[in-house]
Design an enzyme around this catalytic site. Structure first.
Site, PDB file in Angstrom:
ATOM      1  N   GLY A   3      23.625  54.824 103.242  1.00  0.00           N
ATOM      2  CA  GLY A   3      24.795  54.019 103.596  1.00  0.00           C
ATOM      3  C   GLY A   3      25.898  54.910 104.131  1.00  0.00           C
ATOM      4  O   GLY A   3      25.748  56.131 104.212  1.00  0.00           O
TER       5      GLY A   3
ATOM      6  N   SER B  99      28.469  57.119 103.750  1.00  0.00           N
ATOM      7  CA  SER B  99      28.912  57.830 102.542  1.00  0.00           C
ATOM      8  C   SER B  99      29.052  59.325 102.810  1.00  0.00           C
ATOM      9  O   SER B  99      28.174  60.106 102.450  1.00  0.00           O
ATOM     10  CB  SER B  99      27.890  57.615 101.426  1.00  0.00           C
ATOM     11  OG  SER B  99      26.585  57.921 101.892  1.00  0.00           O
TER      12      SER B  99
ATOM     13  N   ALA C  86      29.979  62.923 102.044  1.00  0.00           N
ATOM     14  CA  ALA C  86      30.149  63.649 100.776  1.00  0.00           C
ATOM     15  C   ALA C  86      31.617  64.009 100.540  1.00  0.00           C
ATOM     16  O   ALA C  86      32.112  63.930  99.412  1.00  0.00           O
ATOM     17  CB  ALA C  86      29.301  64.917 100.808  1.00  0.00           C
TER      18      ALA C  86
ATOM     19  N   LYS D 226      20.717  56.777 113.284  1.00  0.00           N
ATOM     20  CA  LYS D 226      22.161  56.753 113.582  1.00  0.00           C
ATOM     21  C   LYS D 226      22.660  58.142 113.980  1.00  0.00           C
ATOM     22  O   LYS D 226      23.617  58.282 114.726  1.00  0.00           O
ATOM     23  CB  LYS D 226      22.959  56.187 112.411  1.00  0.00           C
ATOM     24  CG  LYS D 226      22.719  56.887 111.074  1.00  0.00           C
ATOM     25  CD  LYS D 226      23.786  57.840 110.685  1.00  0.00           C
ATOM     26  CE  LYS D 226      23.374  58.705 109.525  1.00  0.00           C
ATOM     27  NZ  LYS D 226      24.335  59.639 109.056  1.00  0.00           N
TER      28      LYS D 226
ATOM     29  N   ASP E 255      26.418  52.639 108.558  1.00  0.00           N
ATOM     30  CA  ASP E 255      26.298  54.088 108.675  1.00  0.00           C
ATOM     31  C   ASP E 255      26.551  54.540 110.119  1.00  0.00           C
ATOM     32  O   ASP E 255      27.101  55.620 110.365  1.00  0.00           O
ATOM     33  CB  ASP E 255      24.890  54.522 108.228  1.00  0.00           C
ATOM     34  CG  ASP E 255      24.894  55.901 107.596  1.00  0.00           C
ATOM     35  OD1 ASP E 255      25.954  56.554 107.612  1.00  0.00           O
ATOM     36  OD2 ASP E 255      23.844  56.346 107.113  1.00  0.00           O
TER      37      ASP E 255
ATOM     38  N   SER F  55      31.280  63.930 110.467  1.00  0.00           N
ATOM     39  CA  SER F  55      29.902  63.895 110.965  1.00  0.00           C
ATOM     40  C   SER F  55      29.612  65.135 111.797  1.00  0.00           C
ATOM     41  O   SER F  55      30.189  65.344 112.861  1.00  0.00           O
ATOM     42  CB  SER F  55      29.666  62.645 111.809  1.00  0.00           C
ATOM     43  OG  SER F  55      28.490  62.824 112.568  1.00  0.00           O
ATOM     44  N   ARG F  56      28.679  65.954 111.299  1.00  0.00           N
ATOM     45  CA  ARG F  56      28.344  67.176 112.046  1.00  0.00           C
ATOM     46  C   ARG F  56      27.615  66.823 113.341  1.00  0.00           C
ATOM     47  O   ARG F  56      27.672  67.564 114.303  1.00  0.00           O
ATOM     48  CB  ARG F  56      27.508  68.109 111.176  1.00  0.00           C
ATOM     49  CG  ARG F  56      26.204  67.525 110.759  1.00  0.00           C
ATOM     50  CD  ARG F  56      25.528  68.346 109.715  1.00  0.00           C
ATOM     51  NE  ARG F  56      26.060  68.092 108.401  1.00  0.00           N
ATOM     52  CZ  ARG F  56      25.476  68.473 107.276  1.00  0.00           C
ATOM     53  NH1 ARG F  56      24.371  69.163 107.331  1.00  0.00           N
ATOM     54  NH2 ARG F  56      25.995  68.199 106.115  1.00  0.00           N
TER      55      ARG F  56
HETATM   56  N1  LIG Z   1      26.733  65.401 103.650  1.00  0.00           N
HETATM   57  C1  LIG Z   1      26.814  64.087 103.577  1.00  0.00           C
HETATM   58  O1  LIG Z   1      27.899  63.522 103.621  1.00  0.00           O
HETATM   59  C2  LIG Z   1      25.587  63.251 103.439  1.00  0.00           C
HETATM   60  C3  LIG Z   1      25.720  61.911 103.084  1.00  0.00           C
HETATM   61  C4  LIG Z   1      24.590  61.119 102.976  1.00  0.00           C
HETATM   62  C5  LIG Z   1      23.338  61.685 103.203  1.00  0.00           C
HETATM   63  N2  LIG Z   1      23.247  62.996 103.547  1.00  0.00           N
HETATM   64  C6  LIG Z   1      21.906  63.533 103.778  1.00  0.00           C
HETATM   65  O2  LIG Z   1      21.588  64.382 102.692  1.00  0.00           O
HETATM   66  C7  LIG Z   1      20.778  65.472 103.142  1.00  0.00           C
HETATM   67  C8  LIG Z   1      21.441  66.767 102.720  1.00  0.00           C
HETATM   68  O3  LIG Z   1      22.669  66.844 103.412  1.00  0.00           O
HETATM   69  P1  LIG Z   1      23.787  67.907 103.041  1.00  0.00           P
HETATM   70  O4  LIG Z   1      25.007  67.502 103.760  1.00  0.00           O
HETATM   71  O5  LIG Z   1      23.853  68.105 101.573  1.00  0.00           O
HETATM   72  O6  LIG Z   1      23.175  69.181 103.753  1.00  0.00           O
HETATM   73  P2  LIG Z   1      23.696  70.667 103.704  1.00  0.00           P
HETATM   74  O7  LIG Z   1      23.652  71.195 105.095  1.00  0.00           O
HETATM   75  O8  LIG Z   1      24.966  70.783 102.939  1.00  0.00           O
HETATM   76  O9  LIG Z   1      22.510  71.347 102.902  1.00  0.00           O
HETATM   77  C9  LIG Z   1      22.375  72.684 102.867  1.00  0.00           C
HETATM   78  C10 LIG Z   1      21.618  73.000 101.592  1.00  0.00           C
HETATM   79  O10 LIG Z   1      20.221  72.902 101.799  1.00  0.00           O
HETATM   80  C11 LIG Z   1      19.582  73.671 100.810  1.00  0.00           C
HETATM   81  N3  LIG Z   1      18.528  74.501 101.411  1.00  0.00           N
HETATM   82  C12 LIG Z   1      18.679  75.505 102.300  1.00  0.00           C
HETATM   83  N4  LIG Z   1      17.481  76.038 102.603  1.00  0.00           N
HETATM   84  C13 LIG Z   1      16.560  75.332 101.898  1.00  0.00           C
HETATM   85  C14 LIG Z   1      15.140  75.404 101.799  1.00  0.00           C
HETATM   86  N5  LIG Z   1      14.426  76.297 102.486  1.00  0.00           N
HETATM   87  N6  LIG Z   1      14.525  74.518 100.996  1.00  0.00           N
HETATM   88  C15 LIG Z   1      15.227  73.595 100.294  1.00  0.00           C
HETATM   89  N7  LIG Z   1      16.573  73.495 100.355  1.00  0.00           N
HETATM   90  C16 LIG Z   1      17.221  74.352 101.144  1.00  0.00           C
HETATM   91  C17 LIG Z   1      20.641  74.567 100.183  1.00  0.00           C
HETATM   92  O11 LIG Z   1      20.944  74.059  98.885  1.00  0.00           O
HETATM   93  C18 LIG Z   1      21.833  74.400 101.110  1.00  0.00           C
HETATM   94  O12 LIG Z   1      23.078  74.457 100.458  1.00  0.00           O
HETATM   95  C19 LIG Z   1      20.678  65.314 104.650  1.00  0.00           C
HETATM   96  O13 LIG Z   1      19.457  64.726 104.991  1.00  0.00           O
HETATM   97  C20 LIG Z   1      21.826  64.394 105.014  1.00  0.00           C
HETATM   98  O14 LIG Z   1      21.560  63.592 106.149  1.00  0.00           O
HETATM   99  C21 LIG Z   1      24.346  63.789 103.660  1.00  0.00           C
END
Ligand SMILES: NC(=O)c1ccc[n+]([C@@H]2O[C@H](COP(=O)([O-])OP(=O)(O)OC[C@H]3O[C@@H](n4cnc5c(N)ncnc54)[C@H](O)[C@@H]3O)[C@@H](O)[C@H]2O)c1
Length: 335
Positions: free
Chosen positions: A133, A135, A137, A188, A241, A251-252
């Site tokens: 959804g 959201s 972080a 999206k 979303d 949004s990156r």
């Molecule tokens: N950031 C948001 O607001 C948000 C919201 C909803 C959903 N999501 C989804 O959640 C997922 C994670 O997003 P994020 O923003 O936390 O990403 P992020 O870029 O912050 O994640 C980076 C993290 O990935 C992990 N990582 C790095 N190398 C790795 C490896 N080899 N194996 C396993 N883990 C490893 C590490 O913990 C690192 O800190 C994504 O699919 C994103 O689309 C993100």
């Protein structure tokens, strides 16, 4: 109270861990990167969420078995490209029937599977669900009101997870349409790249609204062919979303798009954003899905040409504007 293992210490895993802790659950967070966990233990901070302190009660570990233990719920919060490898690492420690909730967003390149399907393949003993959804972080961690949807195969599972995640600032709906939710969540990001490119080119709100509405139209057509339900695409993991991702500077994907619109190459833009830009992977997967399902996806097609074939972004927008004339919705013809 539930015991929860958050698998992945990125921005989203950390924000969810804080939310779940605040909801009264016993929460542990695991990272694949021991140095990341070490830093978080010492500072009780996450580098991309500078405004929040990670409560002492949240257990931080680089040991997967400890993080998974006898947990009621495991949250798969690694970036989509690491979901399969992480699930494979989890296999030896998974208990039969343990609940694994995917919160990553993407379609696996190559197999074209949704991420819950990837998890089910690697962890056949798990029960899977998804949370998705609008959201970001950054906002959830600050306690700003947010809504999400939980998708699960079984209604009881969805309702259980609804009660686990729900708080006065985090409202959760339930849905049986896992495919629709996952397709909306993954695709999206591709449209967000396009919206960013339009911003980078200096286009206006009309262009953004066009990309959002025509974007959801093509995502919906594909999603239905993949087995998703039309109603899901007007819901939180569809248009919801898409709106937030296309409008927000959190949004990156959009930020990378803006740079591409300003003339950066894809590689330069990815380097500048310094985070995984999932829309780039999803763009390839979406194009392959469109071909596999025989669906026309003009925005996805143009984005692929810009990202991977060096097509100037301005030309891509021109080509979208000058496509053959169409009816807005083929399900709404004149009698
Ligand atoms: N950031 C948001 O607001 C948000 C919201 C909803 C959903 N999501 C989804 O959640 C997922 C994670 O997003 P994020 O923003 O936390 O990403 P992020 O870029 O912050 O994640 C980076 C993290 O990935 C992990 N990582 C790095 N190398 C790795 C490896 N080899 N194996 C396993 N883990 C490893 C590490 O913990 C690192 O800190 C994504 O699919 C994103 O689309 C993100």
């Amino acid at each position: 109270m539930a015991s929860i293992g958050v698998i992945g210490a990125g921005t989203w895993g950390t924000a969810l861990a804080v939310l779940l802790h605040n909801n009264g659950h016993e929460t542990a967070v695991w990272s694949a990167l021991p140095e990341e966990i070490e830093e978080m233990k010492q500072t009780r901070r996450h580098k991309n969420l500078p405004e929040i302190t990670i409560p002492e009660e949240i257990f931080l570990t680089a040991d997967l078995e400890t993080a998974m233990g006898e947990k009621d719920v495991l949250i798969m919060a690694v970036p989509s490209v690491f979901v399969r490898s992480t699930a494979a690492r989890m296999k030896p420690f998974l208990k039969k029937g343990q609940l694994v909730v995917d919160v990553a967003k993407g379609i696996e390149e190559g197999t074209l599977k949704t991420l819950s399907q990837v998890i089910e393949e690697e962890l056949p003993d798990a029960e899977t669900a998804i949370l998705s959804g609008p959201s970001h972080a950054e906002e959830v961690s600050r306690g700003l009101p947010t809504t999400c949807v939980v998708g699960a195969h079984r209604r009881e599972t969805a309702e259980y997870l609804q009660s686990v995640f729900m708080s006065p600032v985090f409202r959760v709906y339930t849905s049986p349409d896992m495919v629709g939710i996952e397709v909306g969540a993954a695709l999206k990001n591709v449209i967000a790249l396009a919206a960013g490119i339009a911003d980078g080119l200096g286009y206006g709100d009309n262009t953004k609204a066009a990309l959002i509405t025509r974007g959801i139209a093509e995502i919906t057509r594909l999603g239905i062919k993949m087995g998703g339900k039309e109603q899901t695409f007007v819901g939180l993991s569809g248009i919801g979303d898409l709106i937030v991702t296309c409008a927000s500077m959190h949004s990156r994907n959009r930020r990378a798009g803006i740079l591409i619109g300003k003339g950066y190459t894809m590689d330069e833009a990815m380097k500048e954003v310094q985070m995984v830009v999932e829309g780039v992977y999803s763009a390839k997967a979406a194009k392959a899905l469109a071909e596999a399902y025989g669906e026309e996806m003009p925005i996805v097609d143009q984005i692929n040409q810009v990202l991977f074939e060096g097509k100037p972004a301005k030309e891509a927008v021109g080509d979208l504007m000058l496509r053959d004339k169409r009816i807005e919705n083929s399900l709404l013809p004149w009698e």
